[in-house]
Write an enzyme that holds these catalytic residues in place. Structure first.
Site, PDB file in Angstrom:
ATOM      1  N   LYS A  11     -13.181-110.195 -81.674  1.00 29.20           N
ATOM      2  CA  LYS A  11     -14.346-109.689 -81.118  1.00 29.20           C
ATOM      3  C   LYS A  11     -14.606-108.195 -81.728  1.00 29.20           C
ATOM      4  CE  LYS A  11     -12.072-106.071 -78.761  1.00 29.20           C
ATOM      5  NZ  LYS A  11     -11.960-104.655 -79.230  1.00 29.20           N
ATOM      6  N   ALA A  98      -3.721-104.851 -83.639  1.00 31.95           N
ATOM      7  CA  ALA A  98      -3.677-103.250 -83.435  1.00 31.95           C
ATOM      8  C   ALA A  98      -4.835-102.972 -84.207  1.00 31.95           C
ATOM      9  CB  ALA A  98      -2.406-102.849 -83.586  1.00 31.95           C
ATOM     10  N   GLY A 103      -7.538-109.149 -81.315  1.00 33.30           N
ATOM     11  CA  GLY A 103      -6.628-110.394 -81.791  1.00 33.30           C
ATOM     12  C   GLY A 103      -5.484-110.915 -80.586  1.00 33.30           C
ATOM     13  N   GLY A 104      -4.532-109.950 -80.321  1.00 31.63           N
ATOM     14  CA  GLY A 104      -3.501-110.277 -79.148  1.00 31.63           C
ATOM     15  C   GLY A 104      -4.257-110.567 -77.655  1.00 31.63           C
ATOM     16  N   ASP A 138      -9.340-106.651 -72.209  1.00 36.85           N
ATOM     17  CA  ASP A 138     -10.023-107.364 -73.014  1.00 36.85           C
ATOM     18  C   ASP A 138     -10.059-109.077 -72.983  1.00 36.85           C
ATOM     19  OD1 ASP A 138     -11.197-105.208 -74.220  1.00 36.85           O
ATOM     20  OD2 ASP A 138      -9.840-105.080 -75.872  1.00 36.85           O
TER      21      ASP A 138
END
Ligand code: C5P
Length: 295
Positions: A11, A98, A103-104, A138
């Site tokens: 995102k 990070a 991503g995570g 998120d």
């Protein structure tokens, strides 16, 4: 069903205004999320025992145990829904970790969606969203199958923006090879803002959304805003230098995403994004460069 392969998209925050610090140490914010084509691949395989095992390819090191959000997502599903099966989860990483690209969080959301299918749980979206909120602020955005959303609260209270479904933005994206800790940057924001009280910084999100609905006027960049940019640039001057390189290339709508260090520009076409990316790559600086757009 025994196995499943899924895309796990990144995102960008096109707008991010931090409002205040809360009693639970999170911050209230107003943000606009965009889902972009840069993605990881996630392969899920059911296991007959209850073990959750992870493997990762793609050149980035990510944690393999409890501190990995994917692992937490799988365990949360298992524990809350009496699942007796396990899973092997293979992540092919392309989204720098990070970096402010989610991503995570995206990997965790994709895992929830995938294991819900693989384990035949039939949980509805609301249930997946309430699990997602427990994993991170998120994560809920990636549960919605939506291109743009407006986030409030700690970023987890979402209003999808289906009126923007036809909008496709193009970006050149560059990520310095540093890892930024989100809590550290919020701590810096607190230090900078303790004397401001409730003075709101940045343009009004309603004006931002009006402009987004008309897409093109965004290209001037004057309306894009990220309240975490100041603290991040102060802590990591490389982010400021990267923004300056973008400016020197003639780009106008330039912004850091999330708590950084990813910096992106809004451009008018894929071709322009490609040209700019080629120039950034030729500088041979320690950053990764991508051409990406709304998906
Ligand atoms: O929600 P998530 O676990 O991704 O957040 C990581 C950290 O970032 C939190 O522990 C908090 O310190 C900070 N954060 C915040 N306000 C938000 C989101 C994150 O202070 N809205």
């Amino acid at each position: 069903m025994k196995s499943l392969a899924l895309n796990s998209y990144a995102k960008l925050n096109l707008y991010l205004q931090v409002l205040n610090k809360r009693k639970d140490n999170y911050h209230n914010l107003k943000t606009v999320f965009e889902r972009i084509g840069l993605c990881d691949r996630i392969f899920l395989k059911s296991r007959p025992d209850k073990k959750i095992t992870l493997s990762c390819a793609g050149g980035f090191k990510i944690p393999k145990g409890r501190s990995n959000l994917v692992y937490r997502a799988a365990r949360l599903l298992q524990e809350n829904h009496g699942v007796s099966k396990g899973a092997h989860i293979r992540i092919v990483k392309r989204i720098p970790p990070a970096a402010g690209l989610g991503g995570g969080s995206s990997n965790a959301a994709t895992t929830l969606i995938g294991l819900n299918k693989l384990w035949g749980l039939n949980l509805n979206r609301d249930r997946l969203i309430s699990l997602a909120k427990k994993i991170g602020s998120d994560v809920p955005f990636f549960i919605y199958d939506i291109r743009f959303a407006f986030g409030r609260g700690r970023g987890d209270k979402l209003s999808p923006l289906p009126e923007l479904n036809a909008l496709r933005l193009w970006h050149v994206l560059a990520v310095p090879k540093i890892r930024v800790s989100t809590p550290f940057i919020y701590g810096k924001w607190d230090q900078n803002n303790k004397n401001f009280g409730l003075t709101r910084q940045g343009p009004d999100v309603r004006i931002f959304l009006q402009r987004l609905r008309r897409a093109k006027p965004l290209l001037s960049g004057d309306i894009m805003f990220n309240g975490l940019e100041g603290p991040s640039i102060k802590a990591y001057p490389a982010i400021g230098r990267l923004k300056e390189e973008f400016t020197r290339l003639g780009l106008k709508a330039i912004l850091m995403s999330g708590s950084g260090p990813a910096v992106f520009a809004l451009v008018s076409s894929k071709k322009e994004a490609g040209l700019m990316a080629a120039r950034l790559k030729r500088m041979k600086k320690p950053w990764r460069v991508f051409v990406t757009g709304t998906v």
